[in-house]
Design an enzyme around this catalytic site. Structure first.
Site, PDB file in Angstrom:
ATOM      1  N   GLY A 250       0.848  -1.189   0.000  1.00  0.00           N
ATOM      2  CA  GLY A 250       0.000   0.000   0.000  1.00  0.00           C
ATOM      3  C   GLY A 250       0.878   1.230   0.000  1.00  0.00           C
ATOM      4  O   GLY A 250       2.078   1.136   0.287  1.00  0.00           O
TER       5      GLY A 250
ATOM      6  N   CYS B 256       5.307  -6.162   1.727  1.00  0.00           N
ATOM      7  CA  CYS B 256       5.646  -4.747   1.665  1.00  0.00           C
ATOM      8  C   CYS B 256       4.941  -3.957   2.779  1.00  0.00           C
ATOM      9  O   CYS B 256       5.259  -4.137   3.935  1.00  0.00           O
ATOM     10  CB  CYS B 256       5.345  -4.192   0.275  1.00  0.00           C
ATOM     11  SG  CYS B 256       6.172  -2.621  -0.003  1.00  0.00           S
ATOM     12  N   TYR B 257       3.949  -3.117   2.448  1.00  0.00           N
ATOM     13  CA  TYR B 257       3.241  -2.395   3.513  1.00  0.00           C
ATOM     14  C   TYR B 257       2.674  -3.379   4.538  1.00  0.00           C
ATOM     15  O   TYR B 257       2.727  -3.145   5.744  1.00  0.00           O
ATOM     16  CB  TYR B 257       2.095  -1.561   2.918  1.00  0.00           C
ATOM     17  CG  TYR B 257       1.341  -0.734   3.942  1.00  0.00           C
ATOM     18  CD1 TYR B 257       1.826   0.503   4.343  1.00  0.00           C
ATOM     19  CD2 TYR B 257       0.163  -1.203   4.521  1.00  0.00           C
ATOM     20  CE1 TYR B 257       1.158   1.264   5.290  1.00  0.00           C
ATOM     21  CE2 TYR B 257      -0.517  -0.453   5.474  1.00  0.00           C
ATOM     22  CZ  TYR B 257      -0.019   0.788   5.850  1.00  0.00           C
ATOM     23  OH  TYR B 257      -0.676   1.535   6.785  1.00  0.00           O
TER      24      TYR B 257
ATOM     25  N   HIS C  48       7.994  -7.795  -3.329  1.00  0.00           N
ATOM     26  CA  HIS C  48       6.710  -8.187  -3.935  1.00  0.00           C
ATOM     27  C   HIS C  48       6.838  -9.518  -4.682  1.00  0.00           C
ATOM     28  O   HIS C  48       7.215  -9.527  -5.852  1.00  0.00           O
ATOM     29  CB  HIS C  48       6.246  -7.105  -4.923  1.00  0.00           C
ATOM     30  CG  HIS C  48       5.810  -5.847  -4.252  1.00  0.00           C
ATOM     31  ND1 HIS C  48       4.536  -5.684  -3.756  1.00  0.00           N
ATOM     32  CD2 HIS C  48       6.477  -4.707  -3.979  1.00  0.00           C
ATOM     33  CE1 HIS C  48       4.433  -4.479  -3.214  1.00  0.00           C
ATOM     34  NE2 HIS C  48       5.608  -3.863  -3.329  1.00  0.00           N
TER      35      HIS C  48
ATOM     36  N   GLU D 209       4.542 -11.255  -5.871  1.00  0.00           N
ATOM     37  CA  GLU D 209       3.488 -11.386  -6.892  1.00  0.00           C
ATOM     38  C   GLU D 209       3.906 -10.829  -8.249  1.00  0.00           C
ATOM     39  O   GLU D 209       3.297 -11.132  -9.268  1.00  0.00           O
ATOM     40  CB  GLU D 209       2.201 -10.696  -6.405  1.00  0.00           C
ATOM     41  CG  GLU D 209       2.230  -9.169  -6.325  1.00  0.00           C
ATOM     42  CD  GLU D 209       2.856  -8.620  -5.043  1.00  0.00           C
ATOM     43  OE1 GLU D 209       3.633  -9.343  -4.392  1.00  0.00           O
ATOM     44  OE2 GLU D 209       2.581  -7.451  -4.706  1.00  0.00           O
TER      45      GLU D 209
ATOM     46  N   GLY E 121     -20.765 -11.642 -28.007  1.00  0.00           N
ATOM     47  CA  GLY E 121     -19.709 -12.305 -28.769  1.00  0.00           C
ATOM     48  C   GLY E 121     -18.344 -12.068 -28.150  1.00  0.00           C
ATOM     49  O   GLY E 121     -17.362 -12.663 -28.541  1.00  0.00           O
ATOM     50  N   GLY E 122     -18.275 -11.175 -27.150  1.00  0.00           N
ATOM     51  CA  GLY E 122     -17.034 -10.963 -26.399  1.00  0.00           C
ATOM     52  C   GLY E 122     -16.755 -12.184 -25.524  1.00  0.00           C
ATOM     53  O   GLY E 122     -17.606 -13.075 -25.391  1.00  0.00           O
ATOM     54  N   VAL E 123     -15.566 -12.192 -24.923  1.00  0.00           N
ATOM     55  CA  VAL E 123     -15.143 -13.373 -24.171  1.00  0.00           C
ATOM     56  C   VAL E 123     -16.100 -13.669 -23.009  1.00  0.00           C
ATOM     57  O   VAL E 123     -16.573 -14.800 -22.852  1.00  0.00           O
ATOM     58  CB  VAL E 123     -13.707 -13.165 -23.615  1.00  0.00           C
ATOM     59  CG1 VAL E 123     -13.244 -14.380 -22.840  1.00  0.00           C
ATOM     60  CG2 VAL E 123     -12.746 -12.844 -24.736  1.00  0.00           C
ATOM     61  N   ASP E 124     -16.409 -12.643 -22.217  1.00  0.00           N
ATOM     62  CA  ASP E 124     -17.141 -12.899 -20.978  1.00  0.00           C
ATOM     63  C   ASP E 124     -18.566 -13.408 -21.235  1.00  0.00           C
ATOM     64  O   ASP E 124     -18.996 -14.396 -20.635  1.00  0.00           O
ATOM     65  CB  ASP E 124     -17.186 -11.640 -20.096  1.00  0.00           C
ATOM     66  CG  ASP E 124     -15.781 -11.130 -19.792  1.00  0.00           C
ATOM     67  OD1 ASP E 124     -14.829 -11.917 -19.937  1.00  0.00           O
ATOM     68  OD2 ASP E 124     -15.641  -9.954 -19.421  1.00  0.00           O
ATOM     69  N   SER E 125     -19.292 -12.723 -22.122  1.00  0.00           N
ATOM     70  CA  SER E 125     -20.672 -13.170 -22.329  1.00  0.00           C
ATOM     71  C   SER E 125     -20.702 -14.512 -23.060  1.00  0.00           C
ATOM     72  O   SER E 125     -21.597 -15.326 -22.827  1.00  0.00           O
ATOM     73  CB  SER E 125     -21.506 -12.112 -23.052  1.00  0.00           C
ATOM     74  OG  SER E 125     -21.055 -11.912 -24.360  1.00  0.00           O
TER      75      SER E 125
ATOM     76  N   LYS F 111      -9.863 -12.680 -15.612  1.00  0.00           N
ATOM     77  CA  LYS F 111      -9.979 -12.851 -17.065  1.00  0.00           C
ATOM     78  C   LYS F 111      -9.304 -14.134 -17.553  1.00  0.00           C
ATOM     79  O   LYS F 111      -9.857 -14.855 -18.375  1.00  0.00           O
ATOM     80  CB  LYS F 111      -9.337 -11.635 -17.750  1.00  0.00           C
ATOM     81  CG  LYS F 111      -9.673 -11.502 -19.209  1.00  0.00           C
ATOM     82  CD  LYS F 111     -11.051 -10.947 -19.381  1.00  0.00           C
ATOM     83  CE  LYS F 111     -11.416 -10.727 -20.812  1.00  0.00           C
ATOM     84  NZ  LYS F 111     -12.692  -9.997 -20.912  1.00  0.00           N
TER      85      LYS F 111
END
Ligand code: XMP
Length: 513
Positions: A55, A82-83, A169, A171, A224-228, A369
């Site tokens: 943070g 870190c923080y 970090h 990550e 037609g997008g990935v999520d829907s 995603k």
């Protein structure tokens, strides 16, 4: 769902979502919560481990984000980053102060490999540092298990209590063995078995959807997008024909895109569902005629979508549920989890009238995603659909600058198709985050077949980014650009010039409108 769960407590660090993603890459489910979350609530979630993120604050200042001492007394392993590491030391009686030397960037860290956090890690390992403050004295009961040239306490542990603090970090991919360290924490120290897998997610979610929906009817707006698309695949597996997907073709899609969506989800596709394609192209072109102001165009496109969708919903009648492809970053960015500022409120179908009384079904709400993509592949969706580059909701409408006309829209669509084809041939489709063409609403003088021409330019844009907040330009090889230029000039009508947009974000944005 009853997973083993790790909780990420967010102190406003820029990498908070990354921490959660890395934990999930260890096949451990995890969720992000604000540091303000009540300790009783944390306890009730029965986490197998807790991670405190970085943070921007100094933990010794009065109004800085903090946590109660109790958090370290739950008998649950805690890892501070870190923080989070500084705060752990500060709360438990160590000393944190402004560092004489600010560490930033890749830094060599000397670690004690007998610590369970560093099992299998090299004794000298490169880690990503970014801090002004440092731990000058570890809290009582803690052993120092890593240091750098400038940082006496780069990591400290109290093994008996399961408390670990690291200044860098893990990550961030620049920390070369960071994934190993996080794996050591969640799978080793916390004892998670690693049961978070896409096949079991699909199985569990299918069960949950069936329980929730019962015999009800579900409506999904399919773009037609990935999520829907992934949401449609999942719902179809769960409830088959109880699902109706409405696909509004607004005429602002990329070349062949409408047909590709229909191929996958239509009556001849692989999924068991009701599919309605609404060819609303003319309706859209009519509404958009002569409209030049970008936000006004966006508004028309969004509103018209809702109107069409609403009309279809009425025809179907008695719809009980509305499905949405909301994903976890939408939830976090809406300020519903974590500590990140409200970046955008997600409003996939925002603006639907309130008298359409739907209950929401959001089967991808827990997924990042990359997990949505993995889920799509698990469901058998085509690779090209699952790995689509981001595409704005208003489609090519914001790339056909100014007032949209059919012939200029055609120039955008055809040049975009050429660009995508050539990027794929050059292997750039897997490397570049987003690439497209833009056609502005002005003409310039050129020469064609020995005669003067007065036609539009095509602008190529190819950018790389992590989160779309900032972006850099892809340095496309000259021969690739030459080939694309040649093809556009030969194959696309009404174009006599091709330009390459060199502007990073900021000062430009990714799209032109
Ligand atoms: P900008 O142009 O703001 O774009 O740098 C950042 C990212 O967002 C996408 N974008 C949109 N996506 N509706 C969307 O769904 C929109 O109105 C919209 N505008 C921009 C853009 O393609 C880029 O990936």
């Amino acid at each position: 769902m009853d997973h083993e769960k790790v909780i990420v407590i967010d102190f406003g660090g820029q990498y908070n979502q990354l921490v959660a993603r890395r934990v999930r890459e260890c096949n451990v489910y995890c969720e992000i919560y604000s540091y303000k979350t009540d300790i009783a609530q944390i306890k009730a979630m029965n986490p197998k481990g807790i991670i405190l993120t970085g943070g921007p604050n100094s933990c010794y200042e009065a109004d800085s984000p903090t946590c109660s001492k109790e958090l370290f007394e739950l008998g649950v392993p805690v890892l501070g980053l870190c923080y989070g590491a500084q705060l752990m030391m500060h709360v438990l009686g160590g000393k944190v102060e402004k560092a004489p030397v600010r560490e930033y960037g890749k830094t060599e860290v000397m670690v004690d490999t007998s610590s369970p956090l560093f099992t299998g890690v090299s004794e000298n390992t490169i880690c990503w540092m970014s801090h002004f403050d440092y731990i000058s004295k570890a809290a009582p009961g803690f052993n120092i298990v890593a240091h750098t040239a400038d940082c006496p306490v780069a990591a400290a542990e109290n093994q008996e209590k399961g408390l670990f603090a690291i200044q860098f970090h893990p990550e961030v991919l620049h920390t070369q063995e960071g994934t190993k360290m996080l794996h050591n924490f969640v799978r080793g120290i916390c004892g998670c078995e690693g049961t978070w897998r896409m096949d079991s997610f699909v199985e569990n979610t299918v069960k949950e959807i069936r329980e929730k929906v019962g015999n009800g009817k579900v409506l999904l707006a399919l773009s037609g997008g990935v999520d829907s698309s992934v949401a449609a695949g999942l719902l179809s597996r769960a409830i088959g024909k109880q699902l109706t997907c409405v696909f509004v073709d607004h005429g602002l899609l990329r070349k062949n895109e409408g047909d590709e969506v229909e191929e996958v989800f239509g009556p001849n596709g692989q999924f068991d569902l009701n599919f309605i394609r609404v060819n609303a192209q003319d309706r859209y072109y009519g509404k958009l005629a002569g409209v030049t102001e970008p936000e006004h165009k966006r508004k028309i496109i969004g509103e018209e979508f809702i109107r069409v969708f609403e009309e279809e919903a009425k025809k179907i009648g008695a719809v009980d549920f509305l499905a949405q492809g909301t994903i976890y970053p939408d939830v976090v960015e809406s300020g519903l989890g974590g500590e990140s500022a409200v970046i955008k409120s997600h409003h996939n179908v925002g603006g639907l009238p309130e008298d359409l009384q739907f209950e929401l079904v959001e089967p991808l709400r827990q997924l990042f995603k990359d997990e949505v993509r993995a889920c799509g592949l698990e469901l058998g969706l085509p690779y090209e659909m699952v790995y689509r580059q981001p595409f704005p909701g208003p489609g090519l409408g914001v790339r056909c600058l100014g007032a949209i006309t059919r012939d200029r829209l055609e120039a955008v669509r055809e040049s975009d198709a050429i660009l995508r084809e050539e990027f794929q041939l050059a292997g750039l489709d897997k490397k570049v985050w987003q690439y497209f063409t833009v056609v502005p609403d002005f003409k310039s003088v050129g020469v064609r077949d020995n005669a003067r021409s007065f036609e539009w330019p095509v602008i190529i844009r190819a950018v790389n980014t992590i989160d779309a907040m900032t972006a850099t330009i892809e340095q496309v090889e000259w021969p690739v650009l030459m080939k694309i230029t040649d093809r556009i000039l030969k194959e696309v009508k009404h174009v006599n010039r091709v330009c390459y947009d060199m502007s990073p974000k900021p000062n430009a944005t990714i799209e032109w409108e």
